[in-house]
Motif scaffolding. Structure first.
Motif, short mmCIF file in Angstrom:
data_model
loop_
_atom_site.label_atom_id
_atom_site.label_comp_id
_atom_site.label_asym_id
_atom_site.label_seq_id
_atom_site.Cartn_x
_atom_site.Cartn_y
_atom_site.Cartn_z
N PHE A 1 -40.83 68.05 -4.52
CA PHE A 1 -39.81 68.37 -5.53
C PHE A 1 -40.36 69.20 -6.67
O PHE A 1 -39.63 69.70 -7.50
CB PHE A 1 -39.19 67.09 -6.07
N ALA A 2 -41.71 69.34 -6.74
CA ALA A 2 -42.33 70.14 -7.79
C ALA A 2 -42.20 71.62 -7.47
O ALA A 2 -42.25 72.01 -6.30
CB ALA A 2 -43.80 69.75 -7.93
N ASN A 3 -42.04 72.45 -8.48
CA ASN A 3 -41.96 73.91 -8.32
C ASN A 3 -40.95 74.34 -7.26
O ASN A 3 -41.19 75.28 -6.51
CB ASN A 3 -43.33 74.50 -7.96
N SER A 4 -39.87 73.62 -7.14
CA SER A 4 -38.87 73.92 -6.12
C SER A 4 -37.69 74.64 -6.76
O SER A 4 -37.30 74.32 -7.87
CB SER A 4 -38.41 72.60 -5.48
N GLY A 5 -37.16 75.64 -6.06
CA GLY A 5 -35.96 76.31 -6.54
C GLY A 5 -34.73 75.43 -6.39
O GLY A 5 -33.66 75.73 -6.91
N LEU A 6 -34.87 74.35 -5.67
CA LEU A 6 -33.79 73.41 -5.45
C LEU A 6 -34.03 72.17 -6.31
O LEU A 6 -35.17 71.81 -6.58
CB LEU A 6 -33.74 72.98 -3.98
N THR A 7 -32.97 71.52 -6.73
CA THR A 7 -33.14 70.24 -7.43
C THR A 7 -33.59 69.20 -6.39
O THR A 7 -33.42 69.41 -5.18
CB THR A 7 -31.84 69.76 -8.08
N PRO A 8 -34.18 68.08 -6.84
CA PRO A 8 -34.59 67.04 -5.89
C PRO A 8 -33.46 66.64 -4.94
O PRO A 8 -33.67 66.52 -3.72
CB PRO A 8 -35.02 65.89 -6.78
N GLY A 9 -32.26 66.47 -5.49
CA GLY A 9 -31.12 66.06 -4.67
C GLY A 9 -30.74 67.13 -3.66
O GLY A 9 -30.39 66.83 -2.52
N GLU A 10 -30.82 68.40 -4.08
CA GLU A 10 -30.52 69.50 -3.16
C GLU A 10 -31.53 69.57 -2.02
O GLU A 10 -31.17 69.74 -0.86
CB GLU A 10 -30.50 70.84 -3.91
N LEU A 11 -32.80 69.41 -2.37
CA LEU A 11 -33.84 69.46 -1.33
C LEU A 11 -33.63 68.33 -0.33
O LEU A 11 -33.78 68.51 0.88
CB LEU A 11 -35.24 69.37 -1.97
N LEU A 12 -33.27 67.17 -0.85
CA LEU A 12 -33.02 66.02 0.02
C LEU A 12 -31.83 66.30 0.96
O LEU A 12 -31.90 66.05 2.16
CB LEU A 12 -32.72 64.80 -0.86
N LEU A 13 -30.75 66.88 0.40
CA LEU A 13 -29.58 67.24 1.21
C LEU A 13 -29.94 68.25 2.28
O LEU A 13 -29.54 68.12 3.44
CB LEU A 13 -28.48 67.82 0.31
N VAL A 14 -30.69 69.28 1.89
CA VAL A 14 -31.11 70.32 2.84
C VAL A 14 -31.92 69.68 3.96
O VAL A 14 -31.71 69.96 5.15
CB VAL A 14 -31.94 71.42 2.12
#
Ligand SMILES: [Zn+2]
Length: 325
Positions: free
Chosen positions: A82-95
């Motif tokens: 989740f660090a340095n991600s263009g996505l929020t933590p929740g978005e990354l999880l959804l993806v």
């Protein structure tokens, strides 16, 4: 948004339409909250990156983690995907969930979110690597009993090399192109990758080995299944020569002739896994060998979390426990 004919078929044109009309909108915020809580919880048990004391503290109203001992401070996403991600933590999880738990292709998933394909693809790959690092720790912590025989089998359909070069990026968006039912990887033409899986109770370990079933090395997948479900127990396989050369004590079943032997030995769990993983692999139009290995391992571990009844929390903890690495 340009959508080819094949892709619309693969995606479902209706789903595409309702997404574009914003009738389906993702709300990742509730997931952001859980991710933050689980990551902070993991940090509180981890050693301080600066002084190595287990003295890290967090507060509900701040994303900061700080050390009670040396006063060092940082953000809770450190060391996690989740660090340095263009996505929020929740978005990354959804993806990640749409990728690992549905048949949607990465390109189709990228269309549901604002970032471009490259962002989603890169972050999925990093998330996948983090998920696999965290899985053994989470699996150890989940309360469950893994019992019974370990069924081992190789997939019937072989993965073939992609003409010795990287597959075209463009091809990823054409769901109907290529050779259906085969996942390609960057090997020489004719090179073979064989998928090998070990199933024990709710545990699924999948690996990709170079070569065909007759000369592949079954050691890694068996050892990993053993590490994750001590002790390994009895091994049930078919009668391929590679299996008979194994050091492990095992019983065999010939599934050309019979699905279940007179003694009740079978590899039905692995057969079932192949029937799920093969259509899932069709979402990739081209994969490097490490890419294919990583994908099938992810599929096996995600399936394990689903089968053990710990899907979301198990997944989030796999990401969060990267703070220990
Ligand atoms: Zn410290």
């Amino acid at each position: 948004m340009l959508v080819g004919m094949f892709q619309q078929t693969a995606f479902g044109g209706m789903l595409q339409d309702v997404v574009e009309r914003q009738a389906i909108v993702f709300r990742p915020e509730p997931l952001d909250t859980i991710v933050e809580r689980r990551c902070k919880h993991a940090w509180e048990q981890a050693p301080c990156p600066e002084c190595c004391e287990t003295a890290l503290q967090t507060r509900d109203d701040s994303p900061r983690v700080w050390c009670h001992n040396c006063r060092y401070g940082f953000t809770y996403t450190r060391n996690t995907p989740f660090a340095n991600s263009g996505l929020t933590p929740g978005e990354l999880l959804l993806v990640f969930i749409l990728y690992a738990d549905t048949l949607l292709s990465i390109n189709q998933i990228a269309q549901l979110f604002d970032p471009c394909y490259d962002t989603v693809h890169t972050q999925l790959r990093e998330g996948e690597a983090a998920f696999e690092r965290g899985f053994p720790l989470v699996w150890e912590r989940i309360q469950h009993t893994v019992e019974g025989p370990t069924q081992i089998d190789e997939t019937g359909s072989k993965c073939s090399g992609y003409k010795g070069q990287s597959p075209p990026r463009d091809g990823l968006s054409r769901g109907g192109s290529g050779d259906p039912g085969r996942s390609r990887w960057e090997g020489a033409p004719g090179d073979k990758l064989t998928l090998v899986a070990a199933c024990r109770d709710v545990l699924r370990v999948v690996s990709a080995e170079e070569g065909s079933a007759y000369d592949e090395n079954l050691g890694p997948v068996i050892e990993e299944a053993g590490d994750l479900s001590q002790p390994l127990g009895e091994i049930w396989t078919d009668e391929l020569p590679a299996y008979q050369q194994m050091d492990y004590e095992h019983r065999t079943v010939v599934h050309d002739d019979e699905y279940v032997s007179d003694e009740g030995i079978h590899t039905n769990q692995v057969e079932c896994l192949w029937s799920l993983i093969e259509p899932w692999l069709e979402k990739f139009r081209g994969l490097s060998k490490p890419g294919l290995e990583q994908s099938v391992r992810t599929y096996g571990f995600v399936r394990s979390l689903n089968l053990v009844g710990a899907p979301l929390h198990g997944l989030i903890d796999c990401f969060a426990l990267n703070v220990f690495h």
